[in-house]
Design a protein around this motif. Structure first.
Motif, mmCIF file in Angstrom:
data_model
loop_
_atom_site.group_PDB
_atom_site.id
_atom_site.type_symbol
_atom_site.label_atom_id
_atom_site.label_comp_id
_atom_site.label_asym_id
_atom_site.label_seq_id
_atom_site.Cartn_x
_atom_site.Cartn_y
_atom_site.Cartn_z
ATOM 1 N N ASN A 86 -133.402 -11.240 -3.392
ATOM 2 C CA ASN A 86 -132.549 -12.364 -3.764
ATOM 3 C C ASN A 86 -132.371 -13.244 -2.531
ATOM 4 O O ASN A 86 -131.528 -12.977 -1.684
ATOM 5 C CB ASN A 86 -131.201 -11.869 -4.282
ATOM 6 N N GLY A 87 -133.188 -14.291 -2.426
ATOM 7 C CA GLY A 87 -133.170 -15.114 -1.227
ATOM 8 C C GLY A 87 -133.618 -14.297 -0.031
ATOM 9 O O GLY A 87 -134.697 -13.693 -0.033
ATOM 10 N N SER A 88 -132.791 -14.236 0.996
ATOM 11 C CA SER A 88 -133.128 -13.466 2.192
ATOM 12 C C SER A 88 -132.699 -12.006 2.092
ATOM 13 O O SER A 88 -132.939 -11.225 3.014
ATOM 14 C CB SER A 88 -132.472 -14.103 3.424
ATOM 15 N N TYR A 89 -132.072 -11.633 0.974
ATOM 16 C CA TYR A 89 -131.622 -10.254 0.784
ATOM 17 C C TYR A 89 -132.712 -9.427 0.099
ATOM 18 O O TYR A 89 -133.270 -9.840 -0.918
ATOM 19 C CB TYR A 89 -130.348 -10.201 -0.059
ATOM 20 N N ARG A 90 -132.998 -8.261 0.668
ATOM 21 C CA ARG A 90 -133.963 -7.337 0.082
ATOM 22 C C ARG A 90 -133.329 -5.960 -0.048
ATOM 23 O O ARG A 90 -132.699 -5.463 0.892
ATOM 24 C CB ARG A 90 -135.220 -7.224 0.950
ATOM 25 N N THR A 91 -133.501 -5.355 -1.220
ATOM 26 C CA THR A 91 -132.966 -4.017 -1.468
ATOM 27 C C THR A 91 -134.111 -3.032 -1.608
ATOM 28 O O THR A 91 -135.081 -3.289 -2.324
ATOM 29 C CB THR A 91 -132.094 -3.991 -2.732
ATOM 30 N N TYR A 92 -133.973 -1.887 -0.925
ATOM 31 C CA TYR A 92 -135.002 -0.850 -0.909
ATOM 32 C C TYR A 92 -134.414 0.441 -1.470
ATOM 33 O O TYR A 92 -133.247 0.768 -1.214
ATOM 34 C CB TYR A 92 -135.506 -0.609 0.515
ATOM 35 N N LEU A 93 -135.252 1.184 -2.203
ATOM 36 C CA LEU A 93 -134.817 2.401 -2.884
ATOM 37 C C LEU A 93 -135.760 3.543 -2.529
ATOM 38 O O LEU A 93 -136.975 3.348 -2.430
ATOM 39 C CB LEU A 93 -134.825 2.166 -4.394
ATOM 40 N N ASN A 94 -135.194 4.757 -2.341
ATOM 41 C CA ASN A 94 -136.052 5.923 -2.118
ATOM 42 C C ASN A 94 -136.167 6.741 -3.402
ATOM 43 O O ASN A 94 -135.641 6.364 -4.451
ATOM 44 C CB ASN A 94 -135.560 6.761 -0.933
ATOM 45 N N MET A 98 -131.255 6.548 -3.364
ATOM 46 C CA MET A 98 -130.449 5.952 -2.295
ATOM 47 C C MET A 98 -131.002 4.558 -2.041
ATOM 48 O O MET A 98 -132.219 4.347 -2.112
ATOM 49 C CB MET A 98 -130.530 6.780 -1.018
ATOM 50 N N SER A 99 -130.143 3.607 -1.738
ATOM 51 C CA SER A 99 -130.626 2.250 -1.507
ATOM 52 C C SER A 99 -129.994 1.649 -0.256
ATOM 53 O O SER A 99 -128.869 1.997 0.124
ATOM 54 C CB SER A 99 -130.337 1.349 -2.714
ATOM 55 N N VAL A 100 -130.751 0.760 0.360
ATOM 56 C CA VAL A 100 -130.281 0.018 1.534
ATOM 57 C C VAL A 100 -130.662 -1.445 1.325
ATOM 58 O O VAL A 100 -131.797 -1.747 0.946
ATOM 59 C CB VAL A 100 -130.908 0.544 2.839
ATOM 60 N N THR A 101 -129.708 -2.345 1.575
ATOM 61 C CA THR A 101 -129.948 -3.780 1.437
ATOM 62 C C THR A 101 -129.923 -4.433 2.808
ATOM 63 O O THR A 101 -129.056 -4.135 3.640
ATOM 64 C CB THR A 101 -128.894 -4.429 0.525
ATOM 65 N N TYR A 102 -130.901 -5.317 3.039
ATOM 66 C CA TYR A 102 -131.043 -6.014 4.319
ATOM 67 C C TYR A 102 -130.974 -7.521 4.092
ATOM 68 O O TYR A 102 -131.432 -8.029 3.062
ATOM 69 C CB TYR A 102 -132.389 -5.694 4.968
ATOM 70 N N ASN A 103 -130.445 -8.226 5.073
ATOM 71 C CA ASN A 103 -130.491 -9.681 5.111
ATOM 72 C C ASN A 103 -131.229 -10.079 6.375
ATOM 73 O O ASN A 103 -130.701 -9.952 7.479
ATOM 74 C CB ASN A 103 -129.072 -10.264 5.102
ATOM 75 N N THR A 108 -126.932 -4.835 5.303
ATOM 76 C CA THR A 108 -125.700 -5.404 4.745
ATOM 77 C C THR A 108 -124.987 -4.457 3.788
ATOM 78 O O THR A 108 -123.801 -4.639 3.521
ATOM 79 C CB THR A 108 -125.989 -6.720 3.997
ATOM 80 N N ALA A 109 -125.677 -3.442 3.258
ATOM 81 C CA ALA A 109 -125.035 -2.515 2.325
ATOM 82 C C ALA A 109 -125.886 -1.271 2.149
ATOM 83 O O ALA A 109 -127.110 -1.315 2.292
ATOM 84 C CB ALA A 109 -124.802 -3.181 0.970
ATOM 85 N N THR A 110 -125.232 -0.160 1.820
ATOM 86 C CA THR A 110 -125.915 1.081 1.460
ATOM 87 C C THR A 110 -125.265 1.637 0.202
ATOM 88 O O THR A 110 -124.081 1.393 -0.062
ATOM 89 C CB THR A 110 -125.829 2.136 2.581
ATOM 90 N N ARG A 111 -126.047 2.398 -0.558
ATOM 91 C CA ARG A 111 -125.527 3.057 -1.758
ATOM 92 C C ARG A 111 -126.166 4.443 -1.869
ATOM 93 O O ARG A 111 -127.355 4.611 -1.629
ATOM 94 C CB ARG A 111 -125.847 2.250 -3.026
ATOM 95 N N GLY A 112 -125.351 5.421 -2.248
ATOM 96 C CA GLY A 112 -125.855 6.766 -2.498
ATOM 97 C C GLY A 112 -125.805 7.707 -1.313
ATOM 98 O O GLY A 112 -126.237 8.853 -1.420
ATOM 99 N N LEU A 117 -121.571 1.910 3.303
ATOM 100 C CA LEU A 117 -121.262 0.567 3.781
ATOM 101 C C LEU A 117 -121.321 -0.352 2.569
ATOM 102 O O LEU A 117 -122.386 -0.590 2.010
ATOM 103 C CB LEU A 117 -122.281 0.142 4.839
ATOM 104 N N LEU A 118 -120.163 -0.858 2.149
ATOM 105 C CA LEU A 118 -120.126 -1.677 0.937
ATOM 106 C C LEU A 118 -120.676 -3.067 1.186
ATOM 107 O O LEU A 118 -121.369 -3.633 0.339
ATOM 108 C CB LEU A 118 -118.691 -1.751 0.408
#
Length: 226
Positions: A86-94, A98-103, A108-112, A117-118
């Motif tokens: 989404n624009g400069s944001y990229r979300t990666y999943l294993n 588990m996911s990590v979002t980068y700008n 910028t955020a982690t899940r799982g 980090l919200l």
């Protein structure tokens, strides 16, 4: 261990008190138990073989953006594939969701991962962090951290980013000549140092060590397929 020794003593007593036939059976049981215990102890002392090393040949067919993330404190080191942009944001999943979002390479955020980090942002645009870096840059970093279940803490840090020397970084059999940047962040109660290895021409962050919080520690990210 005490339980095991107790069982052995019971078996030994039974052997001495039983008939010849029963004693023979008990003796065999005792020998088998001792042998199993010896083998179990040997297995415990045998070092576990390390996982096979990742090679460039193993990932050369992959075209989708791919990262290797090492969350050292949490004991997680796996590959993450891009699943959203989404624009400069990229979300990666294993493979265990588990996911990590980068700008622009900044987490910028982690899940799982547990106490995730919200969200995280900086007072300067992430795309400008590694531009015109002859002098240090000063800005604020704000983290929204899941402190407890259903409890969110917002924490501000004063940060300084400084450019260092060019270093050779090897990522899965490929050497990169990258500029090392050090980011010092602190407030009244905590301080941490993030590190980024950046391509001078493209501003691509090929490797980084970024603090996610006091609980999750640092995430070391390597870009395998940009």
């Amino acid at each position: 261990m005490r339980l095991f020794l107790g069982i052995i003593l019971i078996l030994a007593t039974a052997i001495s008190c039983g008939t010849k036939q029963d004693g023979s059976n008990m003796r065999e049981t005792l020998i088998a138990a001792l042998k199993a215990r010896k083998e179990a102890k040997k297995a415990e002392e045998t070092p576990t073989a390390p996982p096979p090393a990742l090679t460039r040949a193993a990932i050369q067919h992959i075209e989708k953006p791919l990262l290797r993330i090492n969350a050292q404190t949490l004991g997680v080191k796996t590959l993450f594939a891009q699943v959203a942009e989404n624009g400069s944001y990229r979300t990666y999943l294993n493979n265990i969701k588990m996911s990590v979002t980068y700008n622009n390479g900044i987490i910028t955020a982690t899940r799982g991962f547990g106490l995730d980090l919200l969200s995280q942002g900086t007072s300067i645009p992430t795309q400008d962090m590694f531009l015109e870096t002859n002098a240090p840059k000063f800005y604020t970093r704000t983290q929204q951290q899941l402190a407890k279940i259903k409890q969110v803490a917002e924490i501000d840090y004063a940060c300084t980013l400084e450019r260092g020397e060019i270093e050779t970084i090897t990522i899965v059999e490929i050497d990169f000549e990258l500029a090392k940047f050090t980011e010092n962040c602190k407030n009244d109660t905590r301080a941490f140092v993030n590190t980024y290895w950046v391509d001078d021409k493209t501003n691509q962050i090929w490797k980084s060590a970024q603090s996610i919080g006091t609980q999750a520690g640092f995430f070391i990210t390597e870009v395998l397929v940009p």
